[in-house]
Design a protein around this motif. Structure first.
Motif, PDB file in Angstrom:
ATOM      1  N   ALA A  34       0.815  -1.091  -0.012  1.00  0.00           N
ATOM      2  CA  ALA A  34      -0.060   0.015  -0.009  1.00  0.00           C
ATOM      3  C   ALA A  34       0.960   1.232   0.154  1.00  0.00           C
ATOM      4  O   ALA A  34       0.452   2.058  -0.666  1.00  0.00           O
ATOM      5  N   ARG A  40       2.508   1.806  -3.267  1.00  0.00           N
ATOM      6  CA  ARG A  40       1.384   2.512  -4.343  1.00  0.00           C
ATOM      7  C   ARG A  40       1.268   3.933  -3.978  1.00  0.00           C
ATOM      8  O   ARG A  40       0.991   4.688  -4.978  1.00  0.00           O
ATOM      9  N   PHE A  46      -6.411   1.036  -4.727  1.00  0.00           N
ATOM     10  CA  PHE A  46      -6.525   0.009  -3.880  1.00  0.00           C
ATOM     11  C   PHE A  46      -7.701   0.115  -3.029  1.00  0.00           C
ATOM     12  O   PHE A  46      -7.738   1.566  -2.644  1.00  0.00           O
ATOM     13  N   VAL A 102      -6.581  -2.935   2.901  1.00  0.00           N
ATOM     14  CA  VAL A 102      -5.120  -3.330   3.492  1.00  0.00           C
ATOM     15  C   VAL A 102      -5.169  -4.292   4.708  1.00  0.00           C
ATOM     16  O   VAL A 102      -5.793  -4.112   5.668  1.00  0.00           O
TER      17      VAL A 102
END
Ligand SMILES: Nc1nc2c(c(=O)[nH]1)N[C@H]1C(S)=C(S)[C@@H](COP(=O)(O)OP(=O)(O)OC[C@H]3O[C@@H](n4cnc5c(N)ncnc54)[C@H](O)[C@@H]3O)O[C@H]1N2
Ligand code: MOO
Length: 391
Positions: free
Chosen positions: A7, A10, A266, A269
């Motif tokens: 995460a 990204r 996304f 997580v």
């Protein structure tokens, strides 16, 4: 669900440096240099006396030697004539040392009578002269781009004769809290309402990191209301929403933002707290959707939002550094999500606090640290080393 590490990678890919602006030194504290700083001057610009005393030729520094005082050099002034054998110049700290005088004997080591001095028995050996350029010379790069400016760096820039600094523009962060239940601090909540606390913690975090937080009106749980708030976020470098990120019928942030052009990167997580975190790009801005639970929002702020802001400021793109400590209490095995436990540091090491519910701001405020447990970490005994993030 992606890992915390993925995460973060990204998120770094979603942001870019904000660019540079020039600010006067008085406004540069805490800012990050956008370009290397080059000295406009040599410091000291001349060989300068480090002490109050007498400048003389090194050969004349003999116990019992008697020298004639031929003039005076004070800071901001000087003495032009070279010092000859048997002569000395009265000199003060910061004054240019006259040519040919390679030594300053401190006044405590001489006896002065009229225009004569007698060198004492044991004059100090050091020259007490600061050479020209001993600190830096004109044209030298003294600070690299990406350096956060504290008092020492700002004083150095001033000494380099730079009245202003080229720093990273402060990232503009638009903050939107969502929920029909929220009122602002100080308002009178209805029977099923609570006070919107998260934004204020996040503002504190953003501004301490060097960003500018714009708190937008609370978005109600309707497409129209959230849509209007998202429109108000135009011009921000980063849009942060809080709440409405999970799977309930009123958790509409992802769908409404996507309808307004969010390209979702996304959503979810493998962490605790913070599972419903989402991110993407909305036009020229990055978007970070934080969960609404107060501890989740602030933990995600620390783990994701702060590193994003640092990357936007030109600081290294890296995860929050962790430290290690012995554990003070036993811990059961961890589940599949990375767990950021609120913990307190004591003489025996780090102890997780009793309740880890992600709604409890009182527990977060009492914590010194986030004890980080990797996914699937086995049960741990007191004394074993664990990783933590100081708070
Ligand atoms: N069926 C499931 N329910 C939930 C899941 C799940 O996976 N399945 N995840 C839970 C987790 S984990 C979290 S975290 C929360 C996050 O939900 P949202 O991001 O949608 O947040 P809300 O529902 O809007 O709010 C949660 C909680 O926090 C309070 N809140 C919201 N905003 C603020 C604010 N600005 N200041 C203070 N408090 C705020 C809100 O009133 C709720 O109590 O979802 C779980 N559910
Ligand atoms: O992730 Mo939720 O953030 O556990 O409370």
């Amino acid at each position: 669900m992606i890992s915390v590490e993925e995460a973060l990678a990204r998120l770094f890919a979603l942001v870019e440096p904000t660019g540079a602006e020039t600010v006067p030194l008085r406004a540069a504290a805490g800012r990050v240099l956008a370009r290397p700083a080059i000295a406009r001057r040599t410091q000291p610009p001349f060989a300068a006396s480090a002490m109050d005393g007498y400048a003389l030729r090194p050969q004349d520094l003999r116990p019992g030697a008697v020298l004639r005082v031929i003039g005076e050099a004070a800071a901001g002034g000087g003495h032009d004539r070279p010092v000859q054998p048997g002569e000395a110049v009265r000199i003060f700290t910061g004054a240019p040392v006259p040519a040919s005088a390679g030594h300053v004997v401190i006044q405590e080591d001489v006896l002065r009578e009229g225009d004569r001095i007698t060198i004492g028995d044991r004059p100090g050996a050091g020259s007490n002269i600061r050479p020209a350029g001993g600190d830096f010379t004109e044209g030298m790069q003294m600070l690299p781009a990406g350096r956060r400016l504290g008092p020492a760096e700002i004083a150095l820039l001033a000494a380099m004769n730079l009245p202003a600094a080229d720093v990273a523009r402060k990232p503009r962060v638009a903050l939107i809290c969502t929920g029909d239940e929220l009122v602002m601090p100080g308002e009178t909540p209805g029977p099923s309402q609570i006070v919107a606390s998260n934004a204020f913690g996040l503002i504190a975090m953003i501004e301490a990191a060097g960003g500018i937080a714009h708190l937008l009106p609370i978005a109600r749980d309707s497409e129209d209301s959230l849509g209007q708030c998202l429109d108000l976020a135009a011009g921000a470098d980063l849009v942060v929403t809080c709440g409405g990120a999970s799977v309930g019928d009123h958790d509409i942030v992802a769908s409404v933002a996507q309808a307004r052009g969010l390209s979702l990167d996304f959503h979810k997580v493998a962490m605790r707290p913070g599972k419903p975190l989402m991110a993407g790009r909305m036009g020229r801005a990055a978007m970070l959707g934080l969960p609404g639970n107060p501890v989740s929002a602030l933990v995600c702020g620390r783990i994701f939002l702060l590193p994003m802001l640092e990357a936007m400021l030109g600081l290294p793109a890296r995860a929050v550094p962790r430290r290690r400590s012995p554990l003070a209490r036993p811990l059961p095995a961890n589940g599949p999500r990375e767990h950021y436990m609120r913990a307190a540091m004591g003489p025996a090491g780090l102890a997780p606090l009793a309740s880890q519910d992600s709604s409890l701001l009182s527990v977060l405020a009492a914590a010194d640290a986030l004890l980080v447990r990797p996914p699937g970490d086995p049960a741990r005994q007191p004394g074993e080393e664990v990783e933590y993030i100081p708070l």
